[in-house]
Design a protein around this motif. Structure first.
Motif, mmCIF file in Angstrom:
data_model
loop_
_atom_site.group_PDB
_atom_site.id
_atom_site.type_symbol
_atom_site.label_atom_id
_atom_site.label_comp_id
_atom_site.label_asym_id
_atom_site.label_seq_id
_atom_site.Cartn_x
_atom_site.Cartn_y
_atom_site.Cartn_z
ATOM 1 N N ASP A 142 1.019 -1.237 -0.038
ATOM 2 C CA ASP A 142 0.184 -0.143 0.030
ATOM 3 C C ASP A 142 0.819 1.239 0.054
ATOM 4 O OD1 ASP A 142 0.806 0.533 2.713
ATOM 5 O OD2 ASP A 142 -0.999 -0.323 3.514
ATOM 6 N N ARG A 143 0.324 2.395 -0.097
ATOM 7 C CA ARG A 143 1.004 3.793 -0.239
ATOM 8 C C ARG A 143 1.902 3.858 1.005
ATOM 9 N NH1 ARG A 143 -0.514 7.095 -4.081
ATOM 10 N NH2 ARG A 143 -2.436 6.508 -5.366
ATOM 11 N N ASN A 144 1.504 3.459 2.151
ATOM 12 C CA ASN A 144 2.410 3.421 3.424
ATOM 13 C C ASN A 144 3.346 2.379 3.519
ATOM 14 O OD1 ASN A 144 0.598 5.479 4.425
ATOM 15 N ND2 ASN A 144 -1.025 3.894 4.958
ATOM 16 N N GLY A 145 3.721 1.703 2.355
ATOM 17 C CA GLY A 145 4.704 0.747 2.569
ATOM 18 C C GLY A 145 4.397 -0.563 2.990
ATOM 19 N N VAL A 146 3.128 -0.801 3.516
ATOM 20 C CA VAL A 146 2.838 -2.031 4.244
ATOM 21 C C VAL A 146 2.849 -3.318 3.190
ATOM 22 C CG1 VAL A 146 1.328 -3.420 5.556
ATOM 23 C CG2 VAL A 146 1.665 -0.926 5.896
#
Lengths: 491, 114
Positions: A142-146
């Motif tokens: 995802d955009r948060n790097g998860v």
């Protein structure tokens, strides 16, 4: 006396002409020679394009970049491999590239690279993780790097990896898996490349049931150094395991040399097509047809195959594409065409073939050119709508010898006719990687993808691979992201 | 034995002619190749199918370059049919006589492209 002078002159001429022009003495492998600057010299002016096109460097200082993607705002992201030939091992990364070429990390992975490519699809990044240590995976980020693995333990800890992905018009995520071996037999080349010593149980896996011809290849027992004696190894079998005539091997999925797909939320892998060696690049045409580039046989191992050009395939679901016994429509065991100099013709490994033999490839590229990632033009402003733009990584010393360097460029391919044209090449009297030519041009193009507008073609340049006595040494910070656009036409 | 200097000189010139020359003639380097005959256009497709993998774009690769060699058509056809050195033989079943004519026609365009 006159005859002697003439004879000497003729001899001198021949000595000069043959090595200099035919490069007989230079029937050579190609790789950068000499020291490579930590910071690679980059100069777009050293790259030549057809009239009307421009190239510029968007980002530099990258370490083994492999893929490029664009989010729904048009922002640029790239993957860095982490793992590379040369047994370089580091954390693979997903990076954002700013408008000024600065990179910031979005996500990183464990040392199970290489991350071979990335797409942005419905709000997520999808990354193909090669799986050199723990098996291949398809990751959703995802955009948060998860990072969320959608599928894991894909069989790609051998010569080739899990590659891709691309999103199909059906919403599925398509990816590929390369084979463990060059041509079906585990051997010395796999020991030298490192994986056989670590994973001696591994071997190629067919996607469907196959019946073997019972051909075995005899080698030294590399897994028992110092032990006397030789071992025999058959197809789709671990090193040192003999096969028999008409031996059946069960197919299973996931499998080697395949194109597979999963849903956007993961799930069980479904077979799309099989019988490939290293299917690397994937793209859907503007008409929704899947095409795949395949790196073909090399001159190494127990069953070397000579003169097999890389292929571009139009994929027909469910079909077998010939590996390990065909190159395109040609069986490798017929005639002399695929016989390596000084060695025997490769013997057929399968006793029976699937009912439909391989179709004609959409295009055939230069032997050992390592054709890789590609995309189709969709925008008339860029031109050549419907044609494929293919990155060619270039030959490597382990693949086999060539008279002159091949690859290191971008091809334009008419997939209807199979006609290929050079599109972006290095300037100079000869072809080759920039570091070998001592210029600032293309080094090793690995991926090509259009931005969402279709007006700009981005080229991922893996950077310098230096070859020494111990093999390939990737040069940190030598990767570049290039952008090709068309000059506005003045009215 | 009397030497034939003319023959020797010719041989040397041929060696240089066949061996040397700028072989890079692809679209970015030399501009788009204008093929003005249907036969040569067919020849281009056939070249890509049968020849391009070893002589990419007519340049050297696995095999020597073709786009700078002033070899006459009959010599090219002889080489294709008989295969000398590492080059494989292409039989009539693989490349028909008409197809070989088309390939030679394309090679002439490629060779003359400056």
């Amino acid at each position: 006396m006159r005859w002697n002078r003439a004879k000497i002159w003729v001899l001198i001429s021949l000595v000069i002409a043959f090595p200099a022009c035919y490069q007989v003495s230079g029937y050579r492998t190609v790789g950068p020679i000499g020291p490579v600057s930590p910071i690679r010299f980059v100069n777009p002016g050293d790259i030549v394009l057809p009239e009307g096109y421009l190239i510029e460097a968007v980002a530099r200082g990258l370490t083994c970049p492999t893929g490029v993607a664009f989010d729904d705002s048009g922002e640029i992201y790239i993957t860095e491999a982490g793992y590379s030939i040369g047994e370089m091992s580091a954390a693979p990364r997903l990076l954002h590239v700013s408008g000024t070429g600065e990179v910031t990390e979005v996500a990183s992975g464990a040392e199970n690279g290489p991350w071979t490519g990335v797409i942005f699809h419905n709000g997520f990044f999808y990354v193909a993780e090669g799986g050199q240590l723990g098996g291949g995976r398809i990751l959703r980020i995802d955009r948060n790097g998860v990072v969320t693995p959608l599928i894991d333990e894909l069989p790609s800890r051998g010569d080739y990896h899990t590659n891709g992905p691309v999103a199909g018009p059906d919403g599925y995520i398509y990816f590929t898996i390369g084979t463990y071996t060059n041509s079906g037999i585990v051997g010395e080349d796999n020991y030298k490349s490192g994986w056989l010593g670590k994973f001696p149980e591994l071997h190629d896996i067919p996607c469907q049931d196959v019946v073997l011809a019972g051909e075995n290849y005899t080698t030294e027992n590399f897994l028992a150094p110092g032990a006397r004696g030789e071992v025999e190894t058959g197809a789709f079998s671990p090193f040192g395991v003999r096969t028999t005539k008409r031996q059946a091997v069960d197919g299973r999925i996931p499998c080697s040399g395949s194109v597979l797909r999963i849903g956007p939320d993961g799930g069980k892998a479904e077979l799309v097509a099989w019988g490939f060696r290293n299917p690397f690049g994937m793209a859907f045409s503007p008409h929704g047809q899947l095409f795949v580039t395949e790196n073909q046989f090399e001159m190494r191992g127990s069953r070397p195959v000579f003169g097999a050009g890389d292929l571009l395939w139009e994929i027909e679901p469910g079909r077998w594409y010939g590996w390990p016994d065909f190159h395109g429509t040609n069986p490798v065991d017929v005639g002399e065409r695929y016989r390596p100099p000084g060695k025997g013709t490769p013997r057929s490994l399968l006793a029976e073939y699937p009912s439909r033999l391989p179709p004609r490839p959409a295009a055939i590229f230069a032997v050992h050119s390592s054709t890789a990632g590609f995309d189709f033009s969709r925008n008339p402003d860029f031109g050549h709508v419907g044609q494929a733009f293919v990155a060619a990584f270039g030959n490597t010393p382990t693949a086999g010898k060539v008279l002159a360097p091949v690859g290191y460029k971008i091809f334009r391919v008419n997939v209807q006719t199979g006609v290929t044209h050079d599109f972006a090449v290095n300037r100079g009297k000869t072809n080759g990687p920039a570091s070998w030519l001592s210029t600032g041009g293309l080094e090793r193009p690995l991926a090509a993808r259009f931005d969402p507008s279709g007006a700009a073609l981005y080229v991922v340049d893996f950077g310098v691979l230096k070859y020494g006595r111990l093999g390939a040494v990737p040069q940190h910070g030598s990767g570049v992201l290039w952008r090709i656009t068309r000059k506005p036409v003045l009215q | 034995m009397k030497p034939n200097l003319t023959l020797l000189t010719l041989a040397c010139i041929l060696v240089f002619q066949f061996g040397c020359g700028a072989a890079r003639k692809s679209e970015p380097i030399s501009g788009s190749l204008k093929i003005e005959s249907q036969e040569a256009s067919l020849g281009e497709e056939l070249f890509m199918r049968h020849c391009n993998q070893c002589h990419p774009g007519g340049e050297a690769g696995l095999a020597p370059s073709l786009n700078d060699k002033p070899a006459p058509g009959f010599a090219i056809k002889f080489q294709v049919r008989n295969g000398i050195g590492a080059m494989p033989v292409f039989s009539e079943n693989q490349v028909s006589g008409g197809e070989l004519d088309a390939i030679v026609s394309y090679l002439v365009f490629l060779r003359d492209h400056k």
